[in-house]
Design an enzyme around this catalytic site. Structure first.
Site, short mmCIF file in Angstrom:
data_model
loop_
_atom_site.label_atom_id
_atom_site.label_comp_id
_atom_site.label_asym_id
_atom_site.label_seq_id
_atom_site.Cartn_x
_atom_site.Cartn_y
_atom_site.Cartn_z
N ASP A 104 0.91 -1.29 -0.03
CA ASP A 104 -0.06 -0.05 0.07
C ASP A 104 0.92 1.36 -0.02
OD1 ASP A 104 -2.40 1.33 0.03
OD2 ASP A 104 -2.52 1.56 2.22
N ASP B 134 2.14 2.52 7.72
CA ASP B 134 0.76 1.62 7.47
C ASP B 134 1.26 0.24 6.81
OD1 ASP B 134 -1.73 1.11 7.06
OD2 ASP B 134 -2.00 3.01 5.92
N1 LIG Z 1 4.22 6.17 13.94
C1 LIG Z 1 3.61 7.04 13.56
N2 LIG Z 1 4.21 8.21 13.88
C2 LIG Z 1 3.52 9.61 13.48
N3 LIG Z 1 2.48 9.63 12.52
C3 LIG Z 1 1.94 8.23 12.39
C4 LIG Z 1 2.54 7.02 12.56
N4 LIG Z 1 1.68 6.16 11.94
C5 LIG Z 1 0.68 6.80 11.48
N5 LIG Z 1 0.59 7.96 11.60
C6 LIG Z 1 -0.18 9.18 11.09
O1 LIG Z 1 -1.45 8.81 11.01
C7 LIG Z 1 -1.93 8.70 9.52
C8 LIG Z 1 -2.69 7.21 9.71
O2 LIG Z 1 -1.87 6.20 10.02
P1 LIG Z 1 -2.11 4.86 8.80
O3 LIG Z 1 -1.59 5.12 7.45
O4 LIG Z 1 -1.18 3.80 9.57
O5 LIG Z 1 -3.65 4.18 9.13
P2 LIG Z 1 -4.60 4.03 8.14
O6 LIG Z 1 -5.91 3.50 8.87
O7 LIG Z 1 -3.98 3.57 6.76
O8 LIG Z 1 -5.30 5.41 7.71
P3 LIG Z 1 -5.51 5.73 6.44
O9 LIG Z 1 -6.91 4.98 6.03
O10 LIG Z 1 -5.81 7.25 6.66
O11 LIG Z 1 -4.68 5.44 5.36
C9 LIG Z 1 -0.77 8.72 8.83
O12 LIG Z 1 -0.95 9.24 7.75
C10 LIG Z 1 0.24 9.35 9.71
O13 LIG Z 1 0.02 10.89 9.49
MG LIG Z 2 -2.29 4.90 5.56
#
Ligand SMILES: Nc1ncnc2c1ncn2[C@@H]1O[C@H](COP(=O)(O)OP(=O)(O)OP(=O)(O)O)[C@@H](O)[C@H]1O
Ligand SMILES: [Mg+2]
Length: 236
Positions: A172, A189
């Site tokens: 992804d 992610d």
């Molecule tokens: N370890 C981290 N440190 C800082 N920010 C983070 C971290 N993990 C996630 N984020 C923030 O949170 C957002 C969403 O995280 P992630 O992509 O893991 O989840 P998601 O469920 O896939 O969300 P989405 O549906 O928006 O893609 C990221 O785009 C980032 O901005």
């Molecule tokens: Mg994401």
């Protein structure tokens, strides 16, 4: 003794179900964190919070929602992963495996030399990991284009190659799931990350390459998909 009370988590009542509230309480009682701060992101499947530790440092708490997850989509993705072939199409089991898979993928990528958040703990639908950033979370690559786009692109390709050599495909990858922290990429992610010997890994790799080349072009960097693939896999 953690100062936290169950009441504190109930304030997030509309966001979390009782099962999740209990797990959050348990994790904080065990000293993983003191309190959740405001959400960093409310995503499709998960809510991401920063949380403060006793020493004032931050961690990230990723909570896969039990109620509103699209677990059919999750199942479609995870069922090909050779590590999860016996997984039944049961909603909770899939969500827990999804969180656990992200934990394992983060660990494996880190061991391969890819900069990712350090995974700290996984309990059912909750994943604890390193907080990337300072007081605020680091920006996504889509919102913070690199100063040296050529160098940044090569680092991303290098990380994709390192993952592949360790037997993993992100699955992804895009400018939405890479952070730009101090002009260096951090892959995040990883719940869709699958192992190379899974039936759909090549399709996912091709998509990752396509997404990244498209983004590189936006920042003025030309990379041919076929060349990038060769670099990553070592194959024509
Ligand atoms: N370890 C981290 N440190 C800082 N920010 C983070 C971290 N993990 C996630 N984020 C923030 O949170 C957002 C969403 O995280 P992630 O992509 O893991 O989840 P998601 O469920 O896939 O969300 P989405 O549906 O928006 O893609 C990221 O785009 C980032 O901005
Ligand atoms: Mg994401």
């Amino acid at each position: 003794m953690a100062k936290i009370t169950r009441e504190k988590f109930k304030t997030w009542g509309n966001v979390f179900d009782q099962f999740t509230v209990r797990n959050l309480f348990e994790l904080s009682s065990k000293g993983h964190f003191e309190a959740l701060k405001s959400p960093i992101s409310i995503g499709k499947e998960a809510n991401i919070f920063s949380a403060e530790r006793e020493d004032g440092s931050l961690i990230v708490v990723k909570i896969y929602r039990l109620e509103t997850c699209d677990f059919n989509r999750m199942y479609d993705y995870i069922k090909y992963d050779a590590r999860y072939l016996n997984l039944k199409a049961k909603k909770r089991e899939i969500i827990f495996s999804w969180a656990q898979r992200e934990f394992r993928n983060l660990m494996k990528s880190r061991e391969a030399g890819v900069r990712v958040p350090l995974p700290i703990h996984c309990k059912d639908n909750i994943l604890l990991m390193e907080h990337i950033g300072g007081k605020e979370a680091a920006p996504k690559l889509k919102d913070a284009h690199p100063d040296d786009a050529e160098k940044f692109a090569d680092k991303i390709i290098d990380y994709m190659k390192k993952m592949y050599s360790a037997g993993l495909v992100h699955g992804d990858l895009s400018e939405f799931n890479i952070l730009n922290w101090n002009e260096k990429p951090v892959f995040i992610d990883m719940s869709q990350g699958t192992i190379v010997r899974s039936a759909n890994s090549e399709e996912l790799l091709d998509r990752d390459i396509k997404n990244m080349c498209r983004f590189f072009r936006k920042t003025g960097v030309k990379r041919e998909e076929a060349d990038v693939k060769k670099k990553i896999t070592g194959k024509e």
